[in-house]
Every structure is written in structure tokens, then in C-alpha cells.
Design a protein around this motif. Structure first.
Motif, PDB file in Angstrom:
ATOM      1  N   ALA A  15       0.829  -1.207   0.000  1.00  0.00           N
ATOM      2  CA  ALA A  15       0.000   0.000   0.000  1.00  0.00           C
ATOM      3  C   ALA A  15       0.855   1.245   0.000  1.00  0.00           C
ATOM      4  CB  ALA A  15      -0.926  -0.008   1.212  1.00  0.00           C
ATOM      5  N   VAL A  16       1.978   1.211   0.759  1.00  0.00           N
ATOM      6  CA  VAL A  16       2.858   2.379   0.804  1.00  0.00           C
ATOM      7  C   VAL A  16       3.496   2.619  -0.552  1.00  0.00           C
ATOM      8  CG1 VAL A  16       4.906   3.336   1.884  1.00  0.00           C
ATOM      9  CG2 VAL A  16       3.242   2.072   3.260  1.00  0.00           C
ATOM     10  N   SER A  17       3.995   1.528  -1.159  1.00  0.00           N
ATOM     11  CA  SER A  17       4.627   1.689  -2.461  1.00  0.00           C
ATOM     12  C   SER A  17       3.638   2.173  -3.501  1.00  0.00           C
ATOM     13  CB  SER A  17       5.248   0.357  -2.896  1.00  0.00           C
ATOM     14  OG  SER A  17       4.226  -0.630  -3.004  1.00  0.00           O
ATOM     15  N   GLY A  18       2.352   1.711  -3.363  1.00  0.00           N
ATOM     16  CA  GLY A  18       1.348   2.176  -4.309  1.00  0.00           C
ATOM     17  C   GLY A  18       1.111   3.664  -4.165  1.00  0.00           C
ATOM     18  N   ARG A  19       1.075   4.148  -2.889  1.00  0.00           N
ATOM     19  CA  ARG A  19       0.877   5.579  -2.672  1.00  0.00           C
ATOM     20  C   ARG A  19       2.082   6.373  -3.155  1.00  0.00           C
ATOM     21  NH1 ARG A  19      -1.527   3.814   2.264  1.00  0.00           N
ATOM     22  NH2 ARG A  19       0.428   4.196   3.372  1.00  0.00           N
ATOM     23  N   ARG A  20       3.252   5.793  -3.126  1.00  0.00           N
ATOM     24  CA  ARG A  20       4.435   6.515  -3.577  1.00  0.00           C
ATOM     25  C   ARG A  20       4.510   6.588  -5.103  1.00  0.00           C
ATOM     26  NH1 ARG A  20       9.019   3.959   0.498  1.00  0.00           N
ATOM     27  NH2 ARG A  20       8.335   5.056   2.404  1.00  0.00           N
ATOM     28  N   ARG A  21       3.908   5.647  -5.791  1.00  0.00           N
ATOM     29  CA  ARG A  21       3.988   5.644  -7.250  1.00  0.00           C
ATOM     30  C   ARG A  21       3.068   6.687  -7.874  1.00  0.00           C
ATOM     31  NH1 ARG A  21       4.888  -0.076  -6.854  1.00  0.00           N
ATOM     32  NH2 ARG A  21       2.640  -0.481  -6.823  1.00  0.00           N
ATOM     33  N   ARG A  22       1.973   7.027  -7.194  1.00  0.00           N
ATOM     34  CA  ARG A  22       1.027   7.958  -7.784  1.00  0.00           C
ATOM     35  C   ARG A  22       1.603   9.357  -7.979  1.00  0.00           C
ATOM     36  NH1 ARG A  22      -2.954   4.991  -4.832  1.00  0.00           N
ATOM     37  NH2 ARG A  22      -2.765   6.425  -3.067  1.00  0.00           N
ATOM     38  N   PRO A  23       2.316   9.955  -7.011  1.00  0.00           N
ATOM     39  CA  PRO A  23       2.920  11.275  -7.278  1.00  0.00           C
ATOM     40  C   PRO A  23       3.903  11.263  -8.431  1.00  0.00           C
ATOM     41  CG  PRO A  23       2.864  10.830  -4.926  1.00  0.00           C
ATOM     42  CD  PRO A  23       2.471   9.562  -5.610  1.00  0.00           C
ATOM     43  N   ALA A  24       4.656  10.162  -8.577  1.00  0.00           N
ATOM     44  CA  ALA A  24       5.596  10.075  -9.704  1.00  0.00           C
ATOM     45  C   ALA A  24       4.846  10.092 -11.030  1.00  0.00           C
ATOM     46  CB  ALA A  24       6.439   8.805  -9.580  1.00  0.00           C
ATOM     47  N   GLY A  25       3.717   9.379 -11.085  1.00  0.00           N
ATOM     48  CA  GLY A  25       2.924   9.395 -12.311  1.00  0.00           C
ATOM     49  C   GLY A  25       2.360  10.769 -12.603  1.00  0.00           C
ATOM     50  N   ARG A  26       1.939  11.468 -11.549  1.00  0.00           N
ATOM     51  CA  ARG A  26       1.426  12.825 -11.762  1.00  0.00           C
ATOM     52  C   ARG A  26       2.522  13.759 -12.232  1.00  0.00           C
ATOM     53  NH1 ARG A  26      -1.798  11.743  -7.044  1.00  0.00           N
ATOM     54  NH2 ARG A  26      -0.247  12.771  -5.733  1.00  0.00           N
ATOM     55  N   ARG A  27       3.742  13.576 -11.703  1.00  0.00           N
ATOM     56  CA  ARG A  27       4.845  14.428 -12.153  1.00  0.00           C
ATOM     57  C   ARG A  27       5.161  14.197 -13.616  1.00  0.00           C
ATOM     58  NH1 ARG A  27       7.050  13.196  -6.984  1.00  0.00           N
ATOM     59  NH2 ARG A  27       8.300  11.532  -7.900  1.00  0.00           N
ATOM     60  N   ILE A  28       5.132  12.932 -14.039  1.00  0.00           N
ATOM     61  CA  ILE A  28       5.378  12.642 -15.460  1.00  0.00           C
ATOM     62  C   ILE A  28       4.293  13.252 -16.328  1.00  0.00           C
ATOM     63  CG2 ILE A  28       5.539  10.787 -17.152  1.00  0.00           C
ATOM     64  CD1 ILE A  28       6.803   9.042 -14.995  1.00  0.00           C
ATOM     65  N   GLY A  29       3.035  13.139 -15.867  1.00  0.00           N
ATOM     66  CA  GLY A  29       1.951  13.755 -16.630  1.00  0.00           C
ATOM     67  C   GLY A  29       2.092  15.264 -16.716  1.00  0.00           C
ATOM     68  N   SER A  30       2.513  15.879 -15.609  1.00  0.00           N
ATOM     69  CA  SER A  30       2.720  17.333 -15.624  1.00  0.00           C
ATOM     70  C   SER A  30       3.850  17.729 -16.573  1.00  0.00           C
ATOM     71  CB  SER A  30       3.017  17.835 -14.210  1.00  0.00           C
ATOM     72  OG  SER A  30       1.944  17.546 -13.338  1.00  0.00           O
ATOM     73  N   LEU A  31       4.935  16.939 -16.567  1.00  0.00           N
ATOM     74  CA  LEU A  31       6.041  17.232 -17.474  1.00  0.00           C
ATOM     75  C   LEU A  31       5.613  17.093 -18.934  1.00  0.00           C
ATOM     76  CD1 LEU A  31       9.018  15.477 -15.617  1.00  0.00           C
ATOM     77  CD2 LEU A  31       8.555  17.939 -15.807  1.00  0.00           C
ATOM     78  N   LEU A  32       4.847  16.056 -19.247  1.00  0.00           N
ATOM     79  CA  LEU A  32       4.378  15.875 -20.618  1.00  0.00           C
ATOM     80  C   LEU A  32       3.438  17.003 -21.031  1.00  0.00           C
ATOM     81  CD1 LEU A  32       3.751  12.006 -20.700  1.00  0.00           C
ATOM     82  CD2 LEU A  32       5.679  13.280 -21.693  1.00  0.00           C
ATOM     83  N   ALA A  33       2.554  17.406 -20.115  1.00  0.00           N
ATOM     84  CA  ALA A  33       1.643  18.502 -20.420  1.00  0.00           C
ATOM     85  C   ALA A  33       2.409  19.810 -20.624  1.00  0.00           C
ATOM     86  CB  ALA A  33       0.603  18.664 -19.305  1.00  0.00           C
ATOM     87  N   GLY A  34       3.423  20.032 -19.782  1.00  0.00           N
ATOM     88  CA  GLY A  34       4.236  21.235 -19.949  1.00  0.00           C
ATOM     89  C   GLY A  34       5.011  21.229 -21.255  1.00  0.00           C
ATOM     90  N   ALA A  35       5.555  20.063 -21.629  1.00  0.00           N
ATOM     91  CA  ALA A  35       6.277  19.969 -22.901  1.00  0.00           C
ATOM     92  C   ALA A  35       5.340  20.217 -24.085  1.00  0.00           C
ATOM     93  CB  ALA A  35       6.937  18.601 -23.027  1.00  0.00           C
ATOM     94  N   ALA A  36       4.125  19.662 -24.022  1.00  0.00           N
ATOM     95  CA  ALA A  36       3.156  19.896 -25.095  1.00  0.00           C
ATOM     96  C   ALA A  36       2.768  21.360 -25.176  1.00  0.00           C
ATOM     97  CB  ALA A  36       1.920  19.020 -24.875  1.00  0.00           C
ATOM     98  N   ALA A  37       2.619  22.012 -24.009  1.00  0.00           N
ATOM     99  CA  ALA A  37       2.278  23.432 -24.004  1.00  0.00           C
ATOM    100  C   ALA A  37       3.402  24.270 -24.626  1.00  0.00           C
ATOM    101  CB  ALA A  37       1.994  23.903 -22.583  1.00  0.00           C
ATOM    102  N   ILE A  38       4.644  23.909 -24.335  1.00  0.00           N
ATOM    103  CA  ILE A  38       5.783  24.640 -24.913  1.00  0.00           C
ATOM    104  C   ILE A  38       5.819  24.469 -26.429  1.00  0.00           C
ATOM    105  CG2 ILE A  38       8.302  24.731 -25.008  1.00  0.00           C
ATOM    106  CD1 ILE A  38       8.346  24.032 -22.046  1.00  0.00           C
ATOM    107  N   VAL A  39       5.559  23.240 -26.906  1.00  0.00           N
ATOM    108  CA  VAL A  39       5.554  23.004 -28.350  1.00  0.00           C
ATOM    109  C   VAL A  39       4.464  23.811 -29.032  1.00  0.00           C
ATOM    110  CG1 VAL A  39       5.155  21.253 -30.114  1.00  0.00           C
ATOM    111  CG2 VAL A  39       6.601  20.721 -28.149  1.00  0.00           C
ATOM    112  N   VAL A  40       3.268  23.827 -28.444  1.00  0.00           N
ATOM    113  CA  VAL A  40       2.166  24.601 -29.024  1.00  0.00           C
ATOM    114  C   VAL A  40       2.493  26.093 -29.006  1.00  0.00           C
ATOM    115  CG1 VAL A  40      -0.254  25.242 -28.726  1.00  0.00           C
ATOM    116  CG2 VAL A  40       0.443  22.860 -28.457  1.00  0.00           C
TER     117      VAL A  40
END
Length: 302
Positions: A15-40
Motif C-alpha cells: 500500500a505504501v509503495s502504491g501511494r508513492r507511485r502515484r505522485p511520480a505518475g502525476r509528475r510525469i503527466g505534468s512534465l508531458l503537459a508542460g512539454a506539449a504546451a511549450i511546443v504549441v
């Protein structure tokens, strides 16, 4: 006598490891969204930058095979030629015509659209639904499909090559969208605010101007920006109705840079395009601070 000592069960590791993986996934999503925004952003800004960059280069350098991402031989001669050269239609009269037509169009369309939006939203009348449907149908018709009939109408009224005639046509084309847009803003302001103000002693007109109208100011500004851009950049009607050099607007004036023989001065053309774009940018910078102001102005005070 002995006492039993109880220990708490260990915390489950998955359960702890599962909770730790979610912020990492959100950070990757934020980075991808930021990269897409920069390209646009870069894809949107680069054509504007290239236009301004070309306007400060000599024409011989622009027509060369080598790309220059920065004006190595910086020059303002292109702007001087565009503004003061007498070989083509003059710039300043075209600028004055565009400003006059655009301001008249914005003012007239906002007044009529505001009154129509109030009538459709605040009052119930028999042909209300038919009026709304008619607005939608008019928006679906391409304006260029009516250009022959509009030309004959303006010619019959002797309004060709006049600011009044072109402003009337622009106002008619902008009006359906402005009515539909302002209808949404007016419908979003509860009528109970006016009723509460009237209970406090205000008349119906004072309740509207002091309570409702400040809340509608951002909608009027946003609609005015749309009308300004559409009237400023319109080309087809201006070309057909105001073709004379003394009556043409800036989009038609840019057409004078096109040489049928192929000898186009691209540096001067980009300088003229930059001059055409500057008033729109200035207008937006003036009103963008007011697009969000007034959202809570006029609300009920404690």
C-alpha cells in the motif's frame, strides 16, 4: 501473573509503495503537459517572430538561400519605405480607414447585440425561440455567399467606397455571433440580484446599471475583442466594396505589395504585415486587464 503484550501489525508495504507511485505518475503527466504546451506555444509564436525578423532584414538577404534567424544586417528602411513610399497606395489613409471602420463596427454591434441579448434573456415573447434559431441559421451561412447581393445593395444605396457602407456590412456579419455570445453572459447573471436591489429601494433601471451591468462588463469586453479582430482582418468585403486607394483598408492595402511579374519585396511586405498587426496587439493589451475585472463588482454588499 503474567500480562500478554500485544504488538501492532506491521504496515503493509504494497500500500505504501502504491501511494508513492502515484505522485511520480502525476509528475510525469505534468512534465508531458508542460512539454506539449511549450511546443504549441513555439508553433504559435514562431510565424510572428519570423515575420518581425524578416521585416528588419534587407530584401536581398531575405531572397537568399541562407536562413537568418536573426537580422544580421539590421535595417529600418523597410518600414520607412512602407509608410512614406508614394509608388503604391499610401499607408496612413488605409490605417485611418481601418480604424474608423473597426471602431464603428465594434460600437454599433455591441449596442445592438447587448439590447438583443437582454430582450432574449430577460423577456418572454412569442417569437423568442424563432429569433434564436434564426441567429444560428445566419451564422451557418458563409458571408461570401451573399457578396453579390450585398454589392448590389451597397451600389444602389451609393455606399461603395465609403466607411459607412463597409461598417454597415461588417456590423451585419459580426452581429449574430455577438448576440449569441452576450446571451450566454446575460443568462449567467441571476435576475434575483436585480430583484434584491429593487427590494432595497432601487428602481429597475438603477438596479440594472448598478448591479447587472458591472457583472456583464467582462462579456462586453470579450465580445468587443472578437468584433475588433474580425473587422480589422476582414479582406473579401473590403476588396469588393472599397477597392479605391483612398477608401481601402489595411488588409486590401497589403495586396498592393503583390507584383504580377513575381518581383515581390518580401521584406517590405513583412514590415507592412507587422504594422497591420500592431494595433490589434495594442488593443488587446489595453482591454485584457478589464476582461476579468467586474466579475464581482455590483454584488450584494453586507
Amino acid at each position: 501473573m503474567t500480562t500478554a503484550v500485544t504488538t501492532a501489525p506491521p504496515v503493509a508495504t504494497p500500500a505504501v509503495s502504491g501511494r508513492r507511485r502515484r505522485p511520480a505518475g502525476r509528475r510525469i503527466g505534468s512534465l508531458l503537459a508542460g512539454a506539449a504546451a511549450i511546443v504549441v506555444f513555439l508553433a504559435s509564436v514562431f510565424p510572428v517572430y519570423w515575420m518581425v525578423n524578416t521585416s528588419f532584414q534587407p530584401n536581398g538577404q531575405v531572397r537568399g538561400s541562407q536562413l537568418h534567424f536573426w537580422p544580421d544586417d539590421f535595417t529600418t528602411e523597410n518600414y520607412t519605405n512602407v509608410i512614406f513610399e508614394s509608388a503604391r497606395a499610401p499607408f496612413l489613409p488605409a490605417l485611418a480607414n481601418s480604424l474608423a471602420v473597426t471602431l464603428i463596427t465594434v460600437a454599433v454591434s455591441l449596442v445592438f447585440a447587448f439590447l438583443a441579448a437582454l430582450a432574449v434573456t430577460r423577456f418572454r415573447f412569442r417569437s423568442r425561440a424563432a429569433f434564436i434559431i434564426t441567429i444560428l441559421i445566419i451564422q451557418m451561412i458563409p458571408a461570401e455567399a451573399m457578396i453579390i447581393s450585398i454589392f448590389r445593395l451597397m451600389d444602389g444605396w451609393h455606399l461603395l467606397n465609403t466607411i459607412v457602407g463597409l461598417s454597415a456590412v461588417y456590423g451585419a456579419t459580426v452581429l449574430p455571433f455577438t448576440i449569441w455570445t452576450l446571451r450566454g453572459f446575460v443568462n449567467g447573471v441571476p435576475v434575483e440580484l436585480e430583484e434584491a436591489a429593487m427590494i432595497d429601494g432601487l428602481s429597475r433601471s438603477r438596479a440594472f446599471w448598478q448591479i447587472t451591468f458591472p457583472l456583464l462588463a467582462p462579456g462586453l469586453v470579450a465580445t468587443g475583442v472578437f468584433g475588433f479582430i474580425q473587422a480589422w482582418n476582414e479582406f473579401v468585403f473590403a476588396l469588393v466594396l472599397n477597392p479605391r486607394p483612398e477608401a481601402m483598408t489595411l488588409p486590401v492595402w497589403l495586396r498592393t505589395f503583390l507584383d504580377p511579374n513575381g518581383g515581390i519585396n518580401w521584406a517590405e511586405l513583412m514590415a507592412g504585415s507587422t504594422l497591420v498587426a500592431i494595433p490589434v496587439v495594442v488593443f488587446f493589451l489595453i482591454v485584457q486587464g478589464r476582461m476579468t475585472s467586474g466579475l464581482v463588482a455590483g454584488a450584494v454588499k453586507g
